[in-house]
Design a protein around this motif. Structure first.
Motif, PDB file in Angstrom:
ATOM      1  N   ASP A  33       0.858  -1.185   0.000  1.00 39.40           N
ATOM      2  CA  ASP A  33       0.000   0.000   0.000  1.00 39.40           C
ATOM      3  C   ASP A  33       0.889   1.229   0.000  1.00 39.40           C
ATOM      4  N   SER A  34       0.353   2.340  -0.508  1.00 41.05           N
ATOM      5  CA  SER A  34       1.141   3.575  -0.592  1.00 41.05           C
ATOM      6  C   SER A  34       0.348   4.749  -0.038  1.00 41.05           C
ATOM      7  N   GLU A  35       1.050   5.637   0.637  1.00 37.77           N
ATOM      8  CA  GLU A  35       0.473   6.875   1.128  1.00 37.77           C
ATOM      9  C   GLU A  35       0.078   7.756  -0.055  1.00 37.77           C
ATOM     10  N   PRO A  36      -1.107   8.365  -0.032  1.00 39.96           N
ATOM     11  CA  PRO A  36      -1.520   9.180  -1.189  1.00 39.96           C
ATOM     12  C   PRO A  36      -0.708  10.461  -1.324  1.00 39.96           C
ATOM     13  N   LEU A  37      -0.601  10.916  -2.563  1.00 33.37           N
ATOM     14  CA  LEU A  37       0.031  12.193  -2.859  1.00 33.37           C
ATOM     15  C   LEU A  37      -0.984  13.322  -2.683  1.00 33.37           C
ATOM     16  N   SER A  38      -0.503  14.545  -2.627  1.00 34.98           N
ATOM     17  CA  SER A  38      -1.400  15.693  -2.465  1.00 34.98           C
ATOM     18  C   SER A  38      -1.977  16.143  -3.803  1.00 34.98           C
ATOM     19  N   TRP A  39      -1.555  15.533  -4.896  1.00 38.96           N
ATOM     20  CA  TRP A  39      -2.110  15.837  -6.216  1.00 38.96           C
ATOM     21  C   TRP A  39      -2.584  14.544  -6.868  1.00 38.96           C
ATOM     22  N   SER A  40      -3.394  14.676  -7.899  1.00 39.12           N
ATOM     23  CA  SER A  40      -3.841  13.520  -8.681  1.00 39.12           C
ATOM     24  C   SER A  40      -3.413  13.710 -10.129  1.00 39.12           C
ATOM     25  N   TYR A  41      -2.438  12.936 -10.542  1.00 34.89           N
ATOM     26  CA  TYR A  41      -2.012  12.972 -11.942  1.00 34.89           C
ATOM     27  C   TYR A  41      -3.188  12.634 -12.859  1.00 34.89           C
ATOM     28  N   GLY A  42      -3.961  11.620 -12.491  1.00 35.60           N
ATOM     29  CA  GLY A  42      -5.080  11.199 -13.330  1.00 35.60           C
ATOM     30  C   GLY A  42      -6.121  12.277 -13.511  1.00 35.60           C
ATOM     31  N   SER A  43      -6.482  12.977 -12.440  1.00 36.35           N
ATOM     32  CA  SER A  43      -7.477  14.042 -12.541  1.00 36.35           C
ATOM     33  C   SER A  43      -6.979  15.183 -13.417  1.00 36.35           C
ATOM     34  N   LYS A  44      -5.708  15.536 -13.264  1.00 43.73           N
ATOM     35  CA  LYS A  44      -5.144  16.608 -14.070  1.00 43.73           C
ATOM     36  C   LYS A  44      -5.061  16.178 -15.541  1.00 43.73           C
ATOM     37  N   ALA A  45      -4.689  14.920 -15.777  1.00 44.14           N
ATOM     38  CA  ALA A  45      -4.604  14.428 -17.151  1.00 44.14           C
ATOM     39  C   ALA A  45      -5.973  14.414 -17.817  1.00 44.14           C
ATOM     40  N   MET A  46      -6.993  13.929 -17.119  1.00 45.18           N
ATOM     41  CA  MET A  46      -8.330  13.853 -17.711  1.00 45.18           C
ATOM     42  C   MET A  46      -8.862  15.230 -18.068  1.00 45.18           C
ATOM     43  N   SER A  47      -8.607  16.210 -17.211  1.00 42.43           N
ATOM     44  CA  SER A  47      -9.056  17.576 -17.486  1.00 42.43           C
ATOM     45  C   SER A  47      -8.403  18.123 -18.751  1.00 42.43           C
ATOM     46  N   LEU A  48      -7.111  17.851 -18.932  1.00 46.94           N
ATOM     47  CA  LEU A  48      -6.402  18.321 -20.124  1.00 46.94           C
ATOM     48  C   LEU A  48      -6.831  17.563 -21.372  1.00 46.94           C
ATOM     49  N   ILE A  49      -7.070  16.266 -21.241  1.00 39.30           N
ATOM     50  CA  ILE A  49      -7.468  15.448 -22.385  1.00 39.30           C
ATOM     51  C   ILE A  49      -8.789  15.936 -22.970  1.00 39.30           C
ATOM     52  N   LYS A  50      -9.707  16.350 -22.115  1.00 39.63           N
ATOM     53  CA  LYS A  50     -11.014  16.813 -22.579  1.00 39.63           C
ATOM     54  C   LYS A  50     -10.907  18.034 -23.490  1.00 39.63           C
ATOM     55  N   ASN A  51      -9.857  18.811 -23.314  1.00 40.90           N
ATOM     56  CA  ASN A  51      -9.684  20.040 -24.102  1.00 40.90           C
ATOM     57  C   ASN A  51      -8.597  19.905 -25.153  1.00 40.90           C
ATOM     58  N   SER A  52      -8.201  18.674 -25.460  1.00 37.36           N
ATOM     59  CA  SER A  52      -7.131  18.434 -26.420  1.00 37.36           C
ATOM     60  C   SER A  52      -7.700  17.925 -27.737  1.00 37.36           C
ATOM     61  N   SER A  53      -6.942  18.185 -28.811  1.00 34.48           N
ATOM     62  CA  SER A  53      -7.322  17.637 -30.123  1.00 34.48           C
ATOM     63  C   SER A  53      -6.332  16.574 -30.584  1.00 34.48           C
ATOM     64  N   SER A  54      -5.094  16.613 -30.055  1.00 39.06           N
ATOM     65  CA  SER A  54      -4.078  15.619 -30.419  1.00 39.06           C
ATOM     66  C   SER A  54      -3.170  15.401 -29.219  1.00 39.06           C
ATOM     67  N   MET A  55      -3.048  14.147 -28.788  1.00 38.12           N
ATOM     68  CA  MET A  55      -2.283  13.888 -27.570  1.00 38.12           C
ATOM     69  C   MET A  55      -1.385  12.666 -27.727  1.00 38.12           C
ATOM     70  N   LEU A  56      -0.360  12.633 -26.886  1.00 33.80           N
ATOM     71  CA  LEU A  56       0.574  11.513 -26.818  1.00 33.80           C
ATOM     72  C   LEU A  56       0.709  11.081 -25.373  1.00 33.80           C
ATOM     73  N   ASP A  57       0.631   9.769 -25.145  1.00 36.42           N
ATOM     74  CA  ASP A  57       0.946   9.187 -23.845  1.00 36.42           C
ATOM     75  C   ASP A  57       2.292   8.498 -23.968  1.00 36.42           C
ATOM     76  N   MET A  58       3.285   8.975 -23.242  1.00 28.02           N
ATOM     77  CA  MET A  58       4.634   8.419 -23.316  1.00 28.02           C
ATOM     78  C   MET A  58       4.806   7.296 -22.302  1.00 28.02           C
ATOM     79  N   GLY A  59       5.343   6.168 -22.757  1.00 26.04           N
ATOM     80  CA  GLY A  59       5.577   5.047 -21.855  1.00 26.04           C
ATOM     81  C   GLY A  59       4.287   4.467 -21.328  1.00 26.04           C
ATOM     82  N   THR A  60       3.443   4.022 -22.224  1.00 22.43           N
ATOM     83  CA  THR A  60       2.091   3.594 -21.842  1.00 22.43           C
ATOM     84  C   THR A  60       2.050   2.261 -21.126  1.00 22.43           C
ATOM     85  N   GLY A  61       3.191   1.534 -21.081  1.00 21.51           N
ATOM     86  CA  GLY A  61       3.184   0.208 -20.465  1.00 21.51           C
ATOM     87  C   GLY A  61       2.319  -0.731 -21.282  1.00 21.51           C
TER      88      GLY A  61
END
Length: 253
Positions: A33-61
């Protein structure tokens, strides 16, 4: 030395398949288990994706994380450098409209200049010059990185050297490098959350999945040290290590 049965069974439990970037075998079962961070990468990414027309995810696993960030813009690419992950990512992402590209060199990405208005990057290496080349002016680069002092407590407990390749990788250096390559920093944070291991088998599974943490690690050589960690967990209930995470949101200028 003869070790107790529970220790041997836990050590053996690490021997499970690992694919993509899926730690559910130990995380979903509550063994790590891990202690949570004070930010959410996922929330910030989703907000930006909604307003994007062309995007790249680097190192998608294996595409596990990106697949959860829908809906996507019209043009979506994902890169992956680890060959075994590429077919996994393609199977998961291409039906969703994502073009998955295998890469070998961060300094040579197969994209035209000024191609993306958003580049996201979670825990993946990158070339500052190259991302500036392929991102549009005013485009956004969002990254969460694993810092160079990540989980050094594991190395200390096993008496293994740190991986010197990443030792100076931190928020200050990463932000400075971006600013020197045509970006303005909009947000930045750095934290050191605790990661907790509840059994030694989960620790071994983790080390096998990310061999760069301790490149010299083998069960055979470190078995006595692992047994000492096992005994600590038996007494205390867990083994804590300090992670190193930082986050940057930057605009191309």
């Amino acid at each position: 030395m003869k070790y107790d049965k529970s220790f041997e069974q836990l050590i053996e439990s690490h021997n499970q398949p690992f694919s993509g970037w899926d730690f559910s075998y130990v995380s979903s079962t509550g063994r790590i288990d891990s202690e949570p961070l004070s930010w959410s990468y996922g929330s910030k990414a989703m907000s930006l994706i909604k307003n994007s027309s062309s995007m790249l995810d680097m190192g998608t696993g294996g595409g596990e994380y990106l697949s959860m960030l829908r809906p996507f813009p019209q043009t979506v690419y994902a890169t992956e450098a680890y060959k075994p992950n590429v077919p996994i990512a393609k199977n998961r992402l291409e039906p969703l409209g994502v073009k998955v590209v295998e890469i070998e060199d961060d300094n040579r990405l197969p994209f035209e200049d000024n191609f993306f208005d958003l580049i996201i990057n979670k825990h993946e290496s990158y070339s500052n010059h190259e991302i500036r080349r392929i991102i549009k002016d005013d485009g956004t680069f969002l990254t969460q990185q694993v810092g160079g002092s990540d989980c050094h407590d594991i190395n200390d407990a096993l008496d293994l050297p740190y991986n010197e390749e990443f030792i100076n990788w931190n928020l200050a250096n990463a932000a400075s490098d971006l600013e020197n390559n045509g970006f303005k920093i909009l947000e930045k944070h750095e934290e050191f959350p605790i990661q907790r291991f509840f059994d030694v088998g989960a620790l071994v599974y983790y080390l096998k999945a990310i061999p760069w943490q301790a490149p010299d690690f083998t069960i055979e050589k470190e078995k006595q040290k692992l047994y000492e960690i096992h005994q600590l967990i038996q007494e205390k209930g867990y083994f804590d290590v300090k992670q190193h995470r930082f986050f940057i949101k930057a605009k191309a200028i």
